[in-house]
Design a protein around this motif. Structure first.
Motif, short mmCIF file in Angstrom:
data_model
loop_
_atom_site.label_atom_id
_atom_site.label_comp_id
_atom_site.label_asym_id
_atom_site.label_seq_id
_atom_site.Cartn_x
_atom_site.Cartn_y
_atom_site.Cartn_z
N ARG A 162 0.81 -1.21 0.00
CA ARG A 162 0.00 0.00 0.00
C ARG A 162 0.85 1.27 0.00
O ARG A 162 0.54 2.24 -0.67
CB ARG A 162 -0.93 -0.02 1.21
N TYR A 163 1.92 1.25 0.81
CA TYR A 163 2.75 2.46 0.94
C TYR A 163 4.13 2.18 0.35
O TYR A 163 5.05 1.74 1.03
CB TYR A 163 2.89 2.85 2.41
N LYS A 164 4.28 2.42 -0.93
CA LYS A 164 5.53 2.09 -1.63
C LYS A 164 6.66 3.05 -1.29
O LYS A 164 7.83 2.70 -1.43
CB LYS A 164 5.29 2.12 -3.14
N ARG A 165 6.34 4.27 -0.85
CA ARG A 165 7.39 5.26 -0.67
C ARG A 165 7.82 5.42 0.79
O ARG A 165 8.73 6.19 1.07
CB ARG A 165 6.91 6.61 -1.20
N LEU A 166 7.19 4.74 1.71
CA LEU A 166 7.58 4.85 3.11
C LEU A 166 8.85 4.04 3.38
O LEU A 166 9.04 2.96 2.80
CB LEU A 166 6.47 4.33 4.01
N SER A 167 9.69 4.57 4.24
CA SER A 167 10.85 3.79 4.68
C SER A 167 10.37 2.64 5.55
O SER A 167 9.22 2.63 6.03
CB SER A 167 11.81 4.68 5.47
N LEU A 168 11.25 1.66 5.81
CA LEU A 168 10.85 0.49 6.60
C LEU A 168 10.44 0.89 8.01
O LEU A 168 9.43 0.39 8.54
CB LEU A 168 12.00 -0.52 6.65
N VAL A 169 11.20 1.78 8.64
CA VAL A 169 10.87 2.21 10.01
C VAL A 169 9.51 2.88 10.04
O VAL A 169 8.68 2.60 10.93
CB VAL A 169 11.97 3.15 10.56
N GLU A 170 9.24 3.76 9.09
CA GLU A 170 7.95 4.44 9.04
C GLU A 170 6.82 3.45 8.80
O GLU A 170 5.75 3.53 9.42
CB GLU A 170 7.96 5.50 7.93
N LEU A 171 7.06 2.49 7.91
CA LEU A 171 6.04 1.49 7.60
C LEU A 171 5.73 0.61 8.82
O LEU A 171 4.57 0.29 9.10
CB LEU A 171 6.51 0.65 6.43
N LEU A 172 6.76 0.22 9.56
CA LEU A 172 6.56 -0.59 10.76
C LEU A 172 5.81 0.20 11.82
O LEU A 172 4.95 -0.36 12.53
CB LEU A 172 7.90 -1.07 11.30
N ASN A 173 6.11 1.47 11.96
CA ASN A 173 5.38 2.32 12.90
C ASN A 173 3.91 2.43 12.53
O ASN A 173 3.02 2.32 13.39
CB ASN A 173 6.01 3.72 12.96
N VAL A 174 3.64 2.65 11.25
CA VAL A 174 2.25 2.74 10.79
C VAL A 174 1.50 1.44 11.08
O VAL A 174 0.38 1.44 11.59
CB VAL A 174 2.20 3.07 9.28
N SER A 175 2.12 0.31 10.77
CA SER A 175 1.48 -0.99 10.96
C SER A 175 1.22 -1.26 12.43
O SER A 175 0.15 -1.78 12.80
CB SER A 175 2.36 -2.10 10.37
N THR A 176 2.18 -0.93 13.29
CA THR A 176 2.01 -1.16 14.72
C THR A 176 0.91 -0.28 15.28
O THR A 176 0.10 -0.72 16.11
CB THR A 176 3.33 -0.89 15.46
N ASN A 177 0.84 0.96 14.85
CA ASN A 177 -0.20 1.87 15.31
C ASN A 177 -1.58 1.41 14.85
O ASN A 177 -2.57 1.52 15.59
CB ASN A 177 0.06 3.29 14.81
N GLU A 178 -1.66 0.88 13.65
CA GLU A 178 -2.95 0.43 13.13
C GLU A 178 -3.48 -0.79 13.87
O GLU A 178 -4.70 -1.01 13.92
CB GLU A 178 -2.82 0.12 11.63
N THR A 179 -2.61 -1.61 14.42
CA THR A 179 -3.04 -2.81 15.18
C THR A 179 -2.99 -2.59 16.68
O THR A 179 -3.24 -3.53 17.44
CB THR A 179 -2.15 -4.01 14.81
#
Length: 396
Positions: free
Chosen positions: A298-315
């Motif tokens: 879904r988020y192709k331009r996010l860095s790995l750290v940002e993507l992991l933060n987004v995923s953790t916040n969503e769950t």
């Protein structure tokens, strides 16, 4: 209309991975301390692993009075005595720690002998400390019948107690005396509880059997962790499998360290707690990993750290709800389940906390330190997603 209750706002933006270095330091300290405590202090092994005595008994007076039986058992001088209902309220399982072939055991045997044979009969260790020999004293010459009765009273084979002059020597090796003391422990317990219970079964668990149980238990925990890691690897990527394994090892190590620090009894129930903690922890981790995999596409331009933060916040709301309800259930076990499940309950209470912590900081942070690249997501996943989207768009 009532509005739904929310534990958290619809969208949170906590920087979990920004604290990964602090979490790494904390976890490293906890793991090193746990390993050190296991080797320095050691675990308080229960009867299952250390060996001991198990007695199944049926109450003669209705439901078994565990509190009164526990009070009697604690005053027998046999060490740790644990009780639990066994299939019905009038049947109990009495577990007694493995007895040592020391003077306390011989003193217990001497009391049994005096009670069975009368005053003047006693038993004590022979002064020779290199053997397990015993000295049996009688008020006069020992007859054949008296020798047989005395042997039965203290759990010795008849051929070891011989008729003749008093005192008589009972020849035992030290390891034989250690094993004999298990029979003395059984006789002492039966003598104290004979008026209230009918004894159905007695077992003596030797150190060899206990050692085999411990060895098998360690292997089972290792295989479970490995199987979980392989499952996560096959479902996601190999980096996810390694990250899950690291998190699970962290949870198991810190839980074992808790047993070493608190000296709670480590038995088969505690081993079951370790396996349960691993199952609970990986369940939460897989939920986060699922969201990570979705967001990789879904988020192709996010860095790995940002993507992991987004995923953790969503769950996060789901994680807190699950952890909170399990925590309250286990807390009820700690407060009300009694001594039989106390070790299991304390371990599970810690496991809920550390399992949630490891899912957020250990598993996710491991992906960062393994330099997992989001652009290496499985191509077949992308193709499946594109096909699904195309089907939806063209469907009338």
């Amino acid at each position: 209309m009532f509005k739904p209750v929310r534990l958290l706002p619809n969208k949170t933006n906590f920087d979990f991975l920004g604290k990964r270095r602090l979490a790494l330091v904390l976890s490293t300290i906890l793991n090193i301390a746990s390993i050190a405590m296991v080797f320095v202090v050691g675990l308080n092994f229960g009867i299952d692993f250390q060996g001991g005595i198990a007695i199944e008994a049926k109450s003669l007076k209705g439901d078994a009075d565990l509190a009164e039986t526990r009070r009697i058992g604690s005053g027998l001088g046999l060490g740790e005595v644990s009780l639990q209902e066994f299939g019905a309220k009038d049947t109990i399982l009495i577990r007694i720690q493995r007895q040592k072939g020391d003077e306390a055991c011989v003193a217990n045997a001497s009391r049994l002998l005096t009670k069975a044979m009368g005053n003047g009969w006693s038993m004590k260790p022979v002064a020779d400390t290199q053997s397990g020999n015993l000295e049996l004293t009688a008020p006069g010459r020992i007859s054949d019948d008296q020798a047989a009765k005395a042997a039965a009273a203290v759990g010795l084979p008849e051929n070891l107690v011989r008729s003749g002059t008093s005192p008589a020597t009972v020849a035992l090796e030290q390891d034989q005396r250690d094993e004999w003391c298990q029979q003395v422990g059984i006789l002492v317990a039966k003598d104290a509880l004979a008026s209230a219970y009918d004894f159905r079964r007695t077992e003596s668990v030797g150190p060899k059997v206990g050692g085999e149980l411990l060895h098998t238990g360690i292997i089972s925990v290792g295989l479970v962790l490995l199987a979980i890691a392989i499952y996560v690897w096959m479902r996601f990527e190999w980096q996810f499998g390694v990250a899950a394994l690291i998190a699970l090892v962290h949870d198991v190590l810190t839980t074992v360290g808790l047993f070493a620090i608190t000296q709670l009894e480590f038995n088969l129930t505690a081993l079951a707690a370790l396996l349960t903690i691993a199952g609970y922890s990986i369940n939460d981790t897989v939920v986060v990993f699922d969201r990570v995999r979705e967001n990789l596409r879904r988020y192709k331009r996010l860095s790995l750290v940002e993507l992991l933060n987004v995923s953790t916040n969503e769950t996060l709301a789901r994680t807190l709800m699950t952890s909170g309800t399990v925590f309250l259930a286990v807390l009820a076990l700690v407060l009300f389940a009694g001594p039989v499940l106390y070790s299991f309950s304390i371990a599970m209470l810690w496991g809920v906390i550390v399992g949630t912590y490891s899912s957020i900081w250990i598993a996710n942070a491991s992906l960062v330190y393994m330099h997992f690249r989001p652009d290496r997501v499985r191509p077949d996943d992308d193709e499946k997603e594109k096909t699904r989207i195309t089907d939806v768009e063209v469907r009338p």
